[in-house]
Design an enzyme around this catalytic site. Structure first.
Site, PDB file in Angstrom:
ATOM      1  N   ALA A 226     -14.423   6.858   5.014  1.00 46.50           N
ATOM      2  CA  ALA A 226     -13.257   5.993   4.822  1.00 46.50           C
ATOM      3  C   ALA A 226     -13.199   5.612   3.348  1.00 46.50           C
ATOM      4  O   ALA A 226     -14.194   5.713   2.629  1.00 46.50           O
ATOM      5  CB  ALA A 226     -13.411   4.741   5.676  1.00 46.50           C
TER       6      ALA A 226
ATOM      7  N   GLY B 260     -16.778   8.322   8.000  1.00 46.83           N
ATOM      8  CA  GLY B 260     -15.539   8.717   8.688  1.00 46.83           C
ATOM      9  C   GLY B 260     -15.302  10.209   8.605  1.00 46.83           C
ATOM     10  O   GLY B 260     -14.662  10.791   9.495  1.00 46.83           O
TER      11      GLY B 260
HETATM   12  N1  T1G Z   1     -14.473   5.468  -0.825  1.00 46.94           N
HETATM   13  C1  T1G Z   1     -13.971   5.221  -2.061  1.00 46.94           C
HETATM   14  N2  T1G Z   1     -14.507   5.709  -3.230  1.00 46.94           N
HETATM   15  C2  T1G Z   1     -15.563   6.503  -3.106  1.00 46.94           C
HETATM   16  C3  T1G Z   1     -16.143   6.815  -1.841  1.00 46.94           C
HETATM   17  C4  T1G Z   1     -15.543   6.272  -0.669  1.00 46.94           C
HETATM   18  N3  T1G Z   1     -16.003   6.525   0.554  1.00 46.94           N
HETATM   19  N4  T1G Z   1     -17.192   7.625  -2.073  1.00 46.94           N
HETATM   20  C5  T1G Z   1     -17.263   7.801  -3.408  1.00 46.94           C
HETATM   21  N5  T1G Z   1     -16.291   7.153  -4.031  1.00 46.94           N
HETATM   22  C6  T1G Z   1     -16.027   7.124  -5.481  1.00 46.94           C
HETATM   23  C7  T1G Z   1     -17.161   6.504  -6.282  1.00 46.94           C
HETATM   24  O1  T1G Z   1     -17.036   5.125  -6.364  1.00 46.94           O
HETATM   25  C8  T1G Z   1     -17.006   7.179  -7.634  1.00 46.94           C
HETATM   26  O2  T1G Z   1     -15.970   6.522  -8.300  1.00 46.94           O
HETATM   27  C9  T1G Z   1     -16.515   8.572  -7.267  1.00 46.94           C
HETATM   28  O3  T1G Z   1     -15.989   8.471  -5.934  1.00 46.94           O
HETATM   29  C10 T1G Z   1     -17.606   9.602  -7.261  1.00 46.94           C
HETATM   30  O4  T1G Z   1     -18.661   9.123  -6.444  1.00 46.94           O
HETATM   31  C11 T1G Z   1     -14.860   4.287   9.663  1.00 46.94           C
HETATM   32  C12 T1G Z   1     -15.878   2.750   7.700  1.00 46.94           C
HETATM   33  C13 T1G Z   1     -19.943  11.388  -1.534  1.00 46.94           C
HETATM   34  C14 T1G Z   1     -22.371  11.573  -1.846  1.00 46.94           C
HETATM   35  O5  T1G Z   1     -20.739   5.714   2.425  1.00 46.94           O
HETATM   36  O6  T1G Z   1     -22.298   8.590  -0.885  1.00 46.94           O
HETATM   37  O7  T1G Z   1     -16.560   5.900   6.565  1.00 46.94           O
HETATM   38  O8  T1G Z   1     -17.262   5.616 -10.170  1.00 46.94           O
HETATM   39  O9  T1G Z   1     -20.363   8.904  -8.262  1.00 46.94           O
HETATM   40  O10 T1G Z   1     -22.863  11.163  -6.897  1.00 46.94           O
HETATM   41  O11 T1G Z   1     -17.036   4.813   9.986  1.00 46.94           O
HETATM   42  O12 T1G Z   1     -20.081   9.164  -3.428  1.00 46.94           O
HETATM   43  O13 T1G Z   1     -16.014   7.722 -10.447  1.00 46.94           O
HETATM   44  O14 T1G Z   1     -14.777   5.553 -10.179  1.00 46.94           O
HETATM   45  O15 T1G Z   1     -21.003   8.651  -5.844  1.00 46.94           O
HETATM   46  O16 T1G Z   1     -21.321  13.095  -6.408  1.00 46.94           O
HETATM   47  C15 T1G Z   1     -18.954   6.010   4.434  1.00 46.94           C
HETATM   48  C16 T1G Z   1     -20.073   7.157   0.017  1.00 46.94           C
HETATM   49  C17 T1G Z   1     -17.796   5.130   4.109  1.00 46.94           C
HETATM   50  C18 T1G Z   1     -20.238   7.758   1.337  1.00 46.94           C
HETATM   51  C19 T1G Z   1     -20.810  11.787  -3.808  1.00 46.94           C
HETATM   52  N6  T1G Z   1     -19.175   6.944   3.354  1.00 46.94           N
HETATM   53  N7  T1G Z   1     -20.106   8.118  -1.078  1.00 46.94           N
HETATM   54  O17 T1G Z   1     -21.793  11.373  -4.683  1.00 46.94           O
HETATM   55  O18 T1G Z   1     -20.366  10.891  -6.748  1.00 46.94           O
HETATM   56  S1  T1G Z   1     -17.570   3.915   5.365  1.00 46.94           S
HETATM   57  C20 T1G Z   1     -20.069   6.706   2.416  1.00 46.94           C
HETATM   58  C21 T1G Z   1     -21.246   8.723  -1.452  1.00 46.94           C
HETATM   59  C22 T1G Z   1     -16.848   4.778   6.658  1.00 46.94           C
HETATM   60  C23 T1G Z   1     -16.102   4.787   9.000  1.00 46.94           C
HETATM   61  C24 T1G Z   1     -16.631   3.974   7.893  1.00 46.94           C
HETATM   62  C25 T1G Z   1     -21.177   9.561  -2.690  1.00 46.94           C
HETATM   63  C26 T1G Z   1     -21.052  11.074  -2.421  1.00 46.94           C
HETATM   64  P1  T1G Z   1     -16.020   6.367  -9.845  1.00 46.94           P
HETATM   65  P2  T1G Z   1     -20.187   9.330  -6.865  1.00 46.94           P
HETATM   66  P3  T1G Z   1     -21.650  11.696  -6.258  1.00 46.94           P
END
Ligand code: T1G
Length: 684
Positions: free
Chosen positions: A62, A101
């Site tokens: 998400a 998500g």
């Molecule tokens: N939402 C918004 N922004 C995100 C994002 C996300 N889910 N994931 C990453 N970004 C932004 C991050 O802030 C950064 O921004 C840029 O993308 C690159 O990220 C209903 C409610 C995928 C492994 O927890 O673990 O789903 O700093 O530097 O090292 O059940 O990002 O460039 O402005 O981390 O290559 C669950 C979170 C959400 C995964 C990539 N998902 N992301 O790593 O790049 S809750 C997560 C990561 C959910 C549902 C629920 C990592 C990555 P900026 P990065 P990276």
């Protein structure tokens, strides 16, 4: 440009998401997927559907930036239900990461194929929530409770091969570039089947769940999950998947999700997520700055720090030359590195091959000249300015032009060290935390003359060795130790006023720290920097050391320790402290836990505000990253500055004023007072 596009290939509808940087499932993506499902359902020419993503990854979850904002339809559960109820089979084509998500979308699909390099996970618990779009109900039904529980409660992703083995994937596509075509072929293949697996309707993998599975899991993970709210909620949600019909279980999931997502812990952990990414950014550095290659690293000093630092580079495949003064010290240092690797291999965390490769990249030497062609040298010698200057003078004379000279000092003035060379632009502080091969924090100390390229290279290198890098300006103790000193000062004052070591430590343990100040002192050793021949019993530490109470290593320090290192309060210590208090005319009194907590933590926040005022730290969230990754501040409170925002800055100021007599030398930061007066926060 729409973030979702569709095209028909043969009789397969290919739905492509393109929402950089990580295909987060924001409102536009959700709407696009919903429209694509309607198109698939209504178009008779479509026999099957493939959902795939452009860019570096499948949906990474998400859109976290949407949290706390008014919800926009369709919701993710609605989109996933539409996928699952699509009359044509839907295949998810996964590359990069299918997270949160994103994996829930894939679980809504009838089939999942992936490339071997892909990772699949539900990391929501790391954000203080739980999978809120059916993940806690569908994943156990697809892979069973035994495999689902650790994925959901730890949030750690699994590699594609393991996902295939547990039944989460239907096929692996070896040719990474051929994922799309392979997924389309897979879709055409299954299109002819009369029935397709529907995750939410399966029960085959949960039917024989042992009743004790959940309590056994709770017991086995109690220590690791202590203090966090989300893990228990995750377990309850998976329990509901086994004990309730899907329609009821999904309601239970929703209730638990709503409670967590509006809670303080999740706000804190979402702050941590973005703070970790913000810390990588240096506001005044041009984005396209050239990064220097670091192909060979030199380490001066094979002691505890030197050895731990070396392992970071060896584990990243970067050759290391380690220099010591004496052969026995060198042998001892290299022996410890070997032993550390062997122990890690024994625990199955790395292979023997990896141990051998790392050790083959390590060279020991007694000669500085062997460092001449290194791209970076890190000095980890004794914390004395004269010694530091000698070492840097020598390095200056032998290192090639363009090599980075780094010091691992924890306190000393990096500008002064840099000035002892003819190339201060190439000097930087790389402050690792012990054990350096384990602790994630790297305080990068930017000297007044440090070149932007050197700083940018150090930041990039920190990512290469898996560290959370935080930039600090030059001041005594930089960010972390400077704030620690403010806390320690009050810990010592509280002791003199009557609070006992175990009481003070317990307040921080209850707050969520792994250790209190007096436990830490006993672990590090009370005789660190203490000279017996010069000791005159002038301080509590002097007397403790004179009496052989030098910490855990002598079986007694501020505490008495049994053979298993379990600690018990010491009457002897309390008597020694009471003696000092009497001598200094300090009346001892009973002190409550609230006062102890305020006097330990509020001065830290104040010091953090002074650090911001002076521009030593770029932003408040950087200070939070230092304390979370270097000093065990509990992540579910977000760090000292975020915690202060939650407590209320006016409460912090009032507390500092209320305890003013006990902190005669403390100046309340004007930034803190100003923000408190305006009802503002440190973190936006
Ligand atoms: N939402 C918004 N922004 C995100 C994002 C996300 N889910 N994931 C990453 N970004 C932004 C991050 O802030 C950064 O921004 C840029 O993308 C690159 O990220 C209903 C409610 C995928 C492994 O927890 O673990 O789903 O700093 O530097 O090292 O059940 O990002 O460039 O402005 O981390 O290559 C669950 C979170 C959400 C995964 C990539 N998902 N992301 O790593 O790049 S809750 C997560 C990561 C959910 C549902 C629920 C990592 C990555 P900026 P990065 P990276």
């Amino acid at each position: 440009m729409s973030v979702i596009s569709t095209r028909i290939q043969g009789d397969v509808l290919v739905v492509t998401a393109d929402n950089p940087p990580v295909n987060a499932l924001g409102a536009a993506v959700r709407q696009g997927l919903m429209d694509a499902m309607r198109q698939a359902a209504s178009d008779d020419a479509v026999k099957a559907v493939v959902i795939r993503c452009d860019g570096r990854t499948f949906f990474a979850g998400a859109d976290i930036t949407e949290f706390g904002k008014p919800p926009v339809s369709p919701s993710l559960p609605e989109v996933i239900d539409a996928i699952e109820n699509c009359p044509k089979p839907v295949v998810a084509a996964i590359h990069g990461t299918a997270l949160g998500g994103g994996l829930e979308v894939a679980l809504g699909c009838h089939y999942r194929v992936a490339v071997p390099s892909a990772k699949l996970g539900l990391p929501e618990v790391k954000l203080g929530i739980l999978p809120g779009a059916g993940g806690t109900q569908r994943l156990p039904r697809v892979v069973g409770v035994e495999a689902a529980l650790p994925m959901i409660v730890t949030g750690d992703p699994v590699p594609a091969k393991k996902a295939k083995a547990m039944g989460l994937l239907d096929a692996l596509v070896e040719d990474e570039a051929g994922l799309e075509d392979a997924a389309i072929a897979f879709a055409q293949d299954v299109a002819g089947r009369s029935e397709h697996p529907v995750s939410s309707r399966r029960s085959d993998r949960i039917a024989d769940t042992p009743p004790s599975a959940f309590d056994d899991f709770r017991k086995a993970n109690a220590r690791r999950l202590k203090g966090f709210e989300a893990p228990e909620a995750c377990i309850q949600a998976v329990e509901a998947a086994v004990s309730q019909p899907y329609e009821e279980g999904i309601k239970t999931e929703r209730v638990l999700f709503q409670k967590l997502v509006t809670g303080t812990q999740s706000k804190a952990l979402r702050h941590v997520f973005f703070a970790e990414r913000a810390a990588q950014k240096i506001d005044d550095l041009p984005k396209d700055i050239e990064i220097l290659p670091i192909r060979k690293v030199g380490i001066i000093g094979a002691g505890t720090m030197g050895g731990g630092i070396a392992m970071n580079f060896l584990s990243a495949g970067i050759p290391v030359t380690m220099v010591e003064m004496k052969q026995d010290a060198l042998d001892r240092g290299m022996g410890i590195i070997r032993r550390n690797y062997d122990n890690t291999a024994k625990k199955g965390r790395i292979t023997q091959q990896q141990v051998d490769t790392a050790m083959s990249n390590l060279t020991g030497s007694l000669d500085y000249a062997d460092l001449a062609d290194c791209d970076l040298v890190i000095e980890a010698v004794f914390e004395l300015m004269d010694i530091k200057k000698q070492v840097f003078g020598k390095l200056d004379s032998i290192m090639k032009p363009g090599a980075i000279l780094a010091t691992n000092t924890s306190y000393l003035n990096v500008n002064e060290i840099a000035a002892s060379t003819g190339r201060p632009e190439w000097v930087i502080g790389l402050h690792f935390f012990s054990p350096a091969n384990v602790m994630r924090l790297l305080e990068i100390v930017r000297g007044d003359r440090t070149a932007p390229q050197v700083l940018a290279t150090a930041m990039k290198l920190a990512r290469t060795i898996g560290k959370v890098a935080v930039v600090s300006g030059v001041c005594h103790g930089f960010i972390g130790n400077r704030m620690l000193a403010a806390r320690q000062k009050q810990a010592n004052a509280l002791l003199m006023e009557g609070a006992k070591p175990h009481q003070i430590d317990q307040v921080l343990l209850d707050f969520g720290f792994p250790m209190g100040p007096f436990q830490m002192a006993d672990l590090a050793g009370l005789d660190l920097g203490w000279k017996e021949e010069e000791s005159k019993g002038e301080t509590i530490r002097d007397v403790l050391c004179e009496r052989g109470r030098r910490g855990q290593k002598t079986g007694k320090g501020f505490y008495d320790y049994d053979e298993k290192r379990n600690r018990t309060p010491s009457d002897e210590v309390n008597a020694i402290v009471a003696g000092f208090a009497a001598k200094s005319g300090k009346a001892q009194r009973d002190i409550g836990d609230d006062e102890i907590r305020e006097r330990l933590l509020f001065p830290m926040v104040n010091e953090g505000a002074l650090i911001l005022e002076e521009g030593i730290a770029q932003r408040a969230s950087d200070i939070d990253m230092v304390w979370l990754n270097g000093y065990g501040w509990p992540a579910y409170t977000g760090g000292p500055m975020f915690w202060a925002d939650i407590v209320g800055l006016s409460t912090v100021v009032a507390g500092l004023e209320r305890h003013g007599d006990a902190m005669p030398d403390l100046t309340i930061s004007s930034l803190l007072k100003d923000k408190a007066a305006k009802g503002e926060r440190f973190n936006g």
